[in-house]
Design a protein around this motif. Sequence first.
Motif, mmCIF file in Angstrom:
data_model
loop_
_atom_site.group_PDB
_atom_site.id
_atom_site.type_symbol
_atom_site.label_atom_id
_atom_site.label_comp_id
_atom_site.label_asym_id
_atom_site.label_seq_id
_atom_site.Cartn_x
_atom_site.Cartn_y
_atom_site.Cartn_z
ATOM 1 N N GLU A 46 0.784 -1.118 0.026
ATOM 2 C CA GLU A 46 0.151 0.044 0.053
ATOM 3 C C GLU A 46 0.850 1.217 -0.073
ATOM 4 N N VAL A 47 0.679 2.018 -0.866
ATOM 5 C CA VAL A 47 1.435 3.245 -0.968
ATOM 6 C C VAL A 47 0.524 4.482 -0.965
ATOM 7 N N LEU A 48 0.995 5.701 -0.581
ATOM 8 C CA LEU A 48 0.230 6.950 -0.394
ATOM 9 C C LEU A 48 0.158 7.564 -1.769
ATOM 10 N N SER A 49 -0.899 8.321 -2.379
ATOM 11 C CA SER A 49 -1.245 8.699 -3.709
ATOM 12 C C SER A 49 -0.024 9.833 -3.907
ATOM 13 N N SER A 50 0.574 10.234 -2.997
ATOM 14 C CA SER A 50 1.518 11.338 -3.094
ATOM 15 C C SER A 50 2.880 10.717 -3.558
ATOM 16 N N ASP A 51 3.035 9.330 -3.073
ATOM 17 C CA ASP A 51 4.223 8.644 -3.316
ATOM 18 C C ASP A 51 4.252 8.010 -4.695
ATOM 19 N N ARG A 66 10.371 12.138 3.680
ATOM 20 C CA ARG A 66 9.179 12.939 3.944
ATOM 21 C C ARG A 66 9.564 13.619 5.141
ATOM 22 N N ARG A 69 4.991 16.961 9.407
ATOM 23 C CA ARG A 69 4.461 18.185 9.254
ATOM 24 C C ARG A 69 3.410 18.207 10.386
ATOM 25 N N GLU A 71 0.497 18.529 13.175
ATOM 26 C CA GLU A 71 -0.350 17.563 13.446
ATOM 27 C C GLU A 71 -0.889 17.983 14.627
ATOM 28 N N SER A 75 -5.489 14.663 16.587
ATOM 29 C CA SER A 75 -4.874 13.377 15.502
ATOM 30 C C SER A 75 -3.943 12.604 16.158
ATOM 31 N N ARG A 79 -4.082 8.468 16.207
ATOM 32 C CA ARG A 79 -2.997 7.855 15.924
ATOM 33 C C ARG A 79 -2.264 7.008 17.006
#
Length: 83
Positions: A46-51, A66, A69, A71, A75, A79
């Motif tokens: 599974e990968v992030l759409s940005s990756d 990365r 950022r 948070e 959140s 998490r």
Amino acid sequence: VFFNRRRDRVKILVWDRTGYVLFYKRLERGRFEIGALDFGDGESVEVLSSDLMLLLDGIDMRSARRLPRYEDRVSRKVRRLLH
């Protein structure tokens, strides 16, 4: 997302509520560098759409990093509860 064995072609199958869309990209030279992806025991990951966008643009993910950022506190609590 499906890569061929030579990793010079990729097919991306997307559902858009009215049907499937197939994106196909073939490189004239070089190959997609998917070595940075951790496949673990299986053949899928599974990968992030940005990756994925970086990978398709030719960015070597092994040298990319990365940055952290902002948070918010809620959140962070959610998490922590999930892990």
